[in-house]
Motif scaffolding. Structure first.
Motif, short mmCIF file in Angstrom:
data_model
loop_
_atom_site.label_atom_id
_atom_site.label_comp_id
_atom_site.label_asym_id
_atom_site.label_seq_id
_atom_site.Cartn_x
_atom_site.Cartn_y
_atom_site.Cartn_z
N ASN A 89 4.91 7.89 3.43
CA ASN A 89 4.09 8.70 2.53
C ASN A 89 3.57 7.95 1.30
OD1 ASN A 89 4.41 11.10 4.08
ND2 ASN A 89 6.48 11.31 3.24
N ASP A 90 4.07 6.78 1.06
CA ASP A 90 3.57 6.03 -0.09
C ASP A 90 3.65 4.54 0.17
OD1 ASP A 90 6.25 5.53 -0.28
OD2 ASP A 90 6.49 6.30 -2.31
N THR B 124 4.01 0.65 -2.00
CA THR B 124 4.23 -0.09 -3.24
C THR B 124 3.67 -1.49 -3.08
OG1 THR B 124 6.20 1.17 -3.81
CG2 THR B 124 5.93 -0.96 -4.86
N TYR C 39 -10.71 1.79 -2.34
CA TYR C 39 -10.44 2.42 -3.63
C TYR C 39 -10.40 1.32 -4.69
CZ TYR C 39 -8.84 6.35 -0.76
OH TYR C 39 -8.76 7.37 0.15
N SER D 177 0.08 4.00 -10.83
CA SER D 177 -0.01 4.74 -9.57
C SER D 177 -1.38 5.39 -9.43
CB SER D 177 1.08 5.82 -9.50
OG SER D 177 2.37 5.25 -9.57
N PHE D 178 -1.82 5.53 -8.19
CA PHE D 178 -3.02 6.30 -7.91
C PHE D 178 -2.88 6.90 -6.52
CE2 PHE D 178 -3.99 2.07 -6.35
CZ PHE D 178 -4.68 2.29 -5.17
N LYS D 179 -3.69 7.91 -6.23
CA LYS D 179 -3.62 8.62 -4.96
C LYS D 179 -4.84 8.30 -4.10
CE LYS D 179 -0.85 12.59 -6.47
NZ LYS D 179 -0.77 14.07 -6.55
N THR D 180 -4.59 8.12 -2.82
CA THR D 180 -5.66 8.02 -1.85
C THR D 180 -5.73 9.34 -1.09
OG1 THR D 180 -4.33 7.21 0.00
CG2 THR D 180 -5.07 5.58 -1.63
N LYS E 231 -2.00 8.95 0.80
CA LYS E 231 -0.72 8.54 0.24
C LYS E 231 -0.81 8.28 -1.26
CE LYS E 231 -0.83 4.91 2.87
NZ LYS E 231 -0.54 3.65 3.60
N ASN E 232 0.36 8.07 -1.86
CA ASN E 232 0.46 7.57 -3.22
C ASN E 232 0.64 6.06 -3.16
OD1 ASN E 232 0.43 10.18 -4.46
ND2 ASN E 232 2.59 10.41 -3.94
N VAL E 233 -0.07 5.34 -4.00
CA VAL E 233 0.04 3.89 -4.06
C VAL E 233 0.58 3.51 -5.43
CG1 VAL E 233 -1.16 1.68 -3.89
CG2 VAL E 233 -1.87 3.61 -2.45
N ASN E 234 1.66 2.76 -5.45
CA ASN E 234 2.29 2.31 -6.69
C ASN E 234 2.07 0.81 -6.85
OD1 ASN E 234 3.61 4.93 -7.20
ND2 ASN E 234 4.85 4.39 -5.41
#
Length: 260
Positions: free
Chosen positions: A45-46, A48, A158, A222-225, A228-231
């Motif tokens: 789900n994410d 890093t 992104y 962090s940002f959202k696509t 998913k969440n990208v850290n």
């Protein structure tokens, strides 16, 4: 688990060209960067992305002085402007079209010169603020062994601005000692090494300015696509032992002028 690689450029004092996409270590660019790989650990789900920086730091006042072309005492007067530190490789007067590294220019009034033959007392000091990076998300399928079992048929990019974790906003109107080099192409000045700035209080007592004092620096964003969440984790193993804070201005001047 799939692995991705980001190339992080370590910069030396010169111009950053458009082909250089990622981070530099000082406040201007380079014609000959080196690369440091970092990996992106992907979960369901994410994700890093860890960017790792490895660069030299000054261990004492003498080293800061030796690395600098100019050592000055003065104060930041005001914020001047933002600019793209990434330049067109064919014409440094033009900024890069497809990449962006933000520098913040501040007007600095020089009251005393401790090292170097500085012609102007009003100078522009550049602080590297952030780098715009590109993250690509696609629909390829990766198995548990990290192998691609289905090639991507679509993708989406992104853009995000990755703030430089060494950046410390100057205190306008406060007194500083700065250790600087000059950008020969644009005439502005930038930190000669990390650290490059000592803040002085109303009693002329020093406070060293650096996010590396005492421990390695880490910053996150962090940002959202759509999926998913990208850290983004920026880290470095370098750190600084502060032997300068608490020192009087007179003592600092004596050490600097002796060292130069």
């Amino acid at each position: 688990m799939k692995k991705k690689t980001l190339i992080i450029s370590i910069a030396l004092p010169a111009i950053v060209f458009a082909s250089i996409i990622y981070q530099t270590i000082d406040n201007k660019s380079t014609k000959s960067p080196t690369g440091t790989p970092t990996t992106a650990a992907i979960t369901k789900n994410d994700e890093t992305i860890i960017t790792h920086y490895d660069f030299p730091v000054a261990s004492n006042l003498g080293e800061m002085t030796r690395e600098a072309q100019f050592v000055v005492i003065g104060e930041y007067k005001n914020f001047d402007s933002k600019w793209n530190m990434l330049r067109d490789p064919n014409n440094v007067e033009l900024e890069a079209k497809d990449s962006y590294m933000e520098g913040h220019l501040y007007n600095f009034e020089v009251n005393e010169i401790l090292k170097g033959d500085l012609k102007d007392t009003s100078i522009l000091v550049n602080h590297k603020y952030s780098t715009r990076m590109v993250y690509e998300e696609n629909n390829e399928i990766i198995n548990n062994e990290g192998l691609v079992v289905k090639e991507a048929t679509s993708s989406k990019e992104y853009n995000f601005d990755n703030k430089d974790f060494l950046y410390i906003e100057p205190d306008i109107g406060s007194k500083y000692i700065l250790f600087l080099n000059v950008d020969s192409d644009f005439g502005n000045y930038y930190g000669a090494i990390e650290p490059f700035s000592i803040k002085l209080d109303k009693n002329d007592t020093a406070t060293l300015q650096s996010n590396l004092i005492g421990n390695s620096a880490t910053s996150t964003k962090s940002f959202k696509t759509d999926k998913k969440n990208v850290n983004i984790v920026n880290e470095t193993e370098g750190y600084i032992v502060d032997s300068i804070s608490g020192t009087s201005l007179d003592q600092l001047i004596n050490e600097i002028t002796t060292e130069k």
